[in-house]
Scaffold this active site. Sequence first.
Site, PDB file in Angstrom:
ATOM      1  CD  GLU A   1       8.061   0.705  10.495  1.00  0.00           C
ATOM      2  OE1 GLU A   1       8.976   0.707   9.653  1.00  0.00           O
ATOM      3  OE2 GLU A   1       6.910   0.354  10.255  1.00  0.00           O
TER       4      GLU A   1
ATOM      5  CG  ASN B   1      -0.391   0.046   2.509  1.00  0.00           C
ATOM      6  OD1 ASN B   1       0.767  -0.314   2.689  1.00  0.00           O
ATOM      7  ND2 ASN B   1      -1.148   0.495   3.491  1.00  0.00           N
TER       8      ASN B   1
ATOM      9  CD  GLU C   1       1.762  -0.109  10.706  1.00  0.00           C
ATOM     10  OE1 GLU C   1       0.605  -0.402  11.077  1.00  0.00           O
ATOM     11  OE2 GLU C   1       2.041   0.297   9.574  1.00  0.00           O
TER      12      GLU C   1
ATOM     13  N   GLY D   1       2.150  -5.353   7.722  1.00  0.00           N
ATOM     14  CA  GLY D   1       1.194  -6.161   6.971  1.00  0.00           C
ATOM     15  C   GLY D   1       0.056  -6.605   7.864  1.00  0.00           C
ATOM     16  CB  SER D   2      -2.410  -9.286   7.435  1.00  0.00           C
ATOM     17  OG  SER D   2      -1.722 -10.504   7.625  1.00  0.00           O
TER      18      SER D   2
ATOM     19  N   GLY E   1       1.475 -11.177  11.204  1.00  0.00           N
ATOM     20  CA  GLY E   1       2.232 -10.686  12.363  1.00  0.00           C
ATOM     21  C   GLY E   1       2.248 -11.710  13.490  1.00  0.00           C
TER      22      GLY E   1
ATOM     23  CB  CYS F   1      -1.948   0.665   8.570  1.00  0.00           C
ATOM     24  SG  CYS F   1      -1.002  -0.452   7.590  1.00  0.00           S
TER      25      CYS F   1
END
Length: 483
Positions: free
Chosen positions: A454, A149, A245, A225-226, A230, A279
Amino acid sequence: MAVYKNYIGGRWISSKGGLFDSLNPATEKSLGKFQKSTKQDVDNAVSAAWKSYEKWRDVPAPRKGEILLNVAQLLKENKERLARLETTEMGKVLAEARGDVQEAIDVFEYMAGEGRRLLGSTTPSELPKKACMTFRQPIGVVGLITPWNFPIAIPAWKMSAALICGNAVVFKPSSDTPLCAIELVNILDAAGVPKGAVNLVTGSADPAGTAIVSHKDIRGISFTGSRDTGLWITRNAGIKKVGLELGGKNGIIVMDDADMKLALDGVIWGAFGTTGQRCTACSRVIVHRKVKEKFTNMLVERAKHIRVGDGLKPSTDMGPLINRAALEKTHHYTEIGRKEGAKLVCGGIKLSKKGFFFAPTVFTNVQAGMRIAREEIFGPVLSIIEVSDLQEAIDVMNSVEYGLSSSIYTQNINNAFEAIEKIEAGITYVNSSTIGAEVHLPFGGVKQTGSGREAGIMGIEEFSEIKTVYVDYSGKLQKAQMD
Ligand code: UN1
């Protein structure tokens, strides 16, 4: 049809795992063929990274910073070309793609400056003639697994921080945007990042991603990601430094004292910008009952007029979803919403064109417990939830398992600070949408959204280890806690 390769140890290399296509989501045309990397490719990338690490680690950080500044400069020179390529591969409208490249420029500039800081700390000792301090050191070889994304900006957040701290990188981008990753790696190479310091392996989560996560010689993982992936990473990474994240179910509170026009702009941008595929996207409007009807009418009126199409066309407001699976998932959730008893007031349909287009969708009469109000859809679907006061609004905001971004529109300073204090999220905006993070501030979330932060100075934390140093210049054995 162009065939693109992996970049390992400074050479473009084919995998034995076969090839896959990257499609333009607006036209479904292939942009090229890419390597389906295997465990062997990952092993090779890890070895190359360690070899390069030995030298890169020792380059003085200000010199590393100069190289990162070159990266920023080359990104600037190539901004328009990269943005167009990004729209073609990922689908977001051109203005947003330019923003994505700009975010990468910003973070490389920021991290270049970190080359002259990378601060440790000093503190007094409990003993005489003893100095106490900390130094930052690299982790070693780190694995970066990035989403589609923000196919330039998110790899840039991770890479710039990893490199300035002296790490070497194995980079696996999403299989939906490998071409953006190849372009970024080309720029790093041209800017003077040494061969092997950044290694690219394209391909899917299994086997390439799996091989990175579980690799015994990779010491850190940074993943965006998802939530499910994670969770898998936390179970399989072993003892590595892991930054995650993951998802969001971000809400905007609209109080009865809000500037309605301003709130409307923020909700539209938060919900339908990047086709809801951030996100940080807003997927819930938590609106005070006194203004609910008025706000809903204004919102639906605006949502209906959003022009959906190819992001390269200047007339387009919202591009396609990333792929067919995303289109089906989004559609499926609108069916779930209907069955749960929410009222569909706008959209809810796939658009009958080629490409993965879905209409901007709004549900009203949504209850906080419904699946459409709790689960991350990652598409242009917005739920309106009515509340009676600020306390209820905050309870609804916090009722989901995620906690990335959040926002409140109010003219009342007490409401604003109450929300800042009580909302469980990594980011809270006041009188602004849920999206718009800047690279010199920490980015990340709480609860199921993940761990770590981050960007900004916190990005340095994620990609470095702290060495604690004691220097005793007393000339005798001094015993802490005993002398
Ligand atoms: C993401 O969606 O994973 O604030 C990142 C924003 C962007 C970054 C989003 N600057 O929405």
